[in-house]
Design an enzyme around this catalytic site. Structure first.
Site, PDB file in Angstrom:
ATOM      1  N   ARG A  36       0.823  -1.215   0.000  1.00 54.48           N
ATOM      2  CA  ARG A  36       0.000   0.000   0.000  1.00 54.48           C
ATOM      3  C   ARG A  36       0.858   1.267   0.000  1.00 54.48           C
ATOM      4  O   ARG A  36       0.459   2.281  -0.570  1.00 54.48           O
ATOM      5  CB  ARG A  36      -0.964  -0.007   1.186  1.00 54.48           C
ATOM      6  N   LYS A 202     -19.386 -15.692   2.912  1.00 48.60           N
ATOM      7  CA  LYS A 202     -20.815 -15.531   3.192  1.00 48.60           C
ATOM      8  C   LYS A 202     -21.596 -14.847   2.082  1.00 48.60           C
ATOM      9  O   LYS A 202     -21.146 -13.860   1.520  1.00 48.60           O
ATOM     10  CB  LYS A 202     -20.987 -14.724   4.486  1.00 48.60           C
ATOM     11  N   GLY A 353      -9.636  -7.216  -1.149  1.00 47.01           N
ATOM     12  CA  GLY A 353      -9.891  -8.248  -0.143  1.00 47.01           C
ATOM     13  C   GLY A 353      -9.017  -9.478  -0.280  1.00 47.01           C
ATOM     14  O   GLY A 353      -7.862  -9.412  -0.713  1.00 47.01           O
ATOM     15  N   GLY A 376     -13.850  -3.310   1.030  1.00 46.49           N
ATOM     16  CA  GLY A 376     -15.226  -2.831   1.177  1.00 46.49           C
ATOM     17  C   GLY A 376     -15.598  -1.791   0.143  1.00 46.49           C
ATOM     18  O   GLY A 376     -16.717  -1.795  -0.391  1.00 46.49           O
TER      19      GLY A 376
END
Length: 396
Positions: A36, A202, A353, A376
């Site tokens: 990053r 999920k 992610g 996100g």
């Protein structure tokens, strides 16, 4: 792009505040992955080449109490940034006050300064995370212009992005520009066939993304832990596999809406224990024994996904196909990654992610058109949501 980018600004001899994403993994005060920081370099270097004084803001981790401060200081980040830029970087261990103000006033053209972790402001009333108007106004008062290059926090309205932007002329940095270009292009104007691949644990984490992509993509391939909720919705036995029972009806309705657009695994790798040393076997997706659990998609699924992908011109992938952290259950993720990486003349995007971590750790980083830095944020962008951090950038 309708938003200003850093090259639209006259930064010469100006104090340019920049929101970077230095939320790097740390262990015992040591940075374990500096990707990053490296991703932020092009914008910082451009500002320095154009005679700016650069003041950098970033958060690091979640700061809930005073004790968190010691392990979540940006001091190691400032040190690493100095090594990468090959120049001295000033670190101010404060988020406000005279020490910070004087350090900024003393800056010369070409200087770089890193402000302490913006989340330190959250200890007393979540001032950063709740976009306290006074904090945003104060930080904005420290500079002349603002550059937002932190796509990873673009889905949040914080004092260090939206708060500062509401008081200063604001432009996107190169990383932010790239994210908007690739993710926005995939969502709004994909070259077809457009194939989306969704994995991870999920269904509940990705309901809105699945619904959005059913409307926009030509095919939506489902893998990972979420696949078992869909398989259960088809009436299959899923054994001890990850299952969201309260989402079975939703999965059923999504499949009805999608028709043959939505593609599920046809075989799975099952295990008698959640470990690398477990006994494993490959079975058809409707043949999982009640005391075993599915931990990866099988070879027939990888082949089917590869066949669907071979003609794709736009591919967006978010979420691994299995428990890729365990070598025994990484074949599905590697197989899909390999299939995407071999596509020619296709725009291939990983939406942040775990799938981004998988691509980087497995050596596929250079094989994709774009790997998003925002987990996100990229998910919400794929849903078609307006992101506050993007919306607050000044229009051209």
């Amino acid at each position: 792009m309708t938003k200003k980018i850093v090259t639209d600004l006259n930064v010469s001899n100006k104090v340019v505040l920049e929101r970077a994403d230095f939320n790097v993994p740390m262990k015992d005060g040591v940075i374990t992955n500096d990707n990053r920081i490296k991703a932020a370099l092009p914008t910082i270097e451009w500002l320095l080449e154009h005679d700016a004084k650069v003041v950098l803001f970033s958060h690091l981790g979640k700061v809930k109490k005073e004790e968190d401060k010691e392990k979540l200081s940006l001091a190691p980040v400032a040190k690493r940034l100095g090594e990468l830029l090959n120049k001295e970087v000033t670190f101010v261990p404060e988020t406000r006050g005279e020490k910070l103000e004087q350090a900024i006033k003393a800056m010369e053209v070409g200087d770089v300064l890193v402000v302490e972790n913006t989340r330190f402001e959250d200890i007393d009333g979540k001032k950063e995370s709740k976009n306290d108007p006074e904090l945003g106004k104060y930080w904005a008062s420290l500079g002349d212009l603002f550059v937002n290059d932190a796509f990873g926090t673009a889905h949040r309205s914080h004092a260090s992005n939206v708060g500062i932007a509401s008081h200063l002329e604001t432009a996107a940095g190169f990383l932010m520009e790239k994210e908007i270009k690739f993710l926005g292009g995939a969502v709004d104007q994909p070259v077809r066939p457009f194939v989306a691949i969704l994995g991870g644990a999920k269904v509940s984490d990705k309901i809105n993304v699945i619904e959005s992509l059913i409307d926009k993509a030509d095919k939506v391939l489902i893998g990972g832990g979420m696949a078992y909720t869909f398989l259960k919705a088809k009436g299959y036995e899923v054994g001890q596999s990850l299952l969201e029972l309260d989402k079975v009806d939703l999965a059923k309705s999504l499949m009805e809406k999608a028709g043959d657009k939505l593609v599920l695994p046809v075989d799975v790798v099952i295990a008698d224990d959640f470990s690398n040393d477990a006994n494993t076997q490959i079975v058809a997706a409707d043949q999982i024994p009640s005391d075993w659990e599915g931990l990866d998609c099988g070879p027939a699924t990888i082949d089917e996904f590869k066949e669907i992908l071979k003609d794709a011109k736009t591919v967006v992938w978010n979420g691994p196909m299995g428990v890729f952290e365990l070598e025994a259950f990484a074949k599905g993720t590697i197989g899909v990654m390999k299939s995407i990486s071999e596509l020619e003349d296709a725009v291939t995007i990983i939406g942040g992610g775990d799938s981004a971590s998988a691509a980087i750790s497995l050596g596929f980083e250079e094989k994709f058109s774009h790997i998003s830095t925002g987990g996100g944020a990229s998910l919400e962008y794929l849903e078609g949501k307006e992101l506050p951090g993007v919306a607050s950038i000044t229009d051209k």
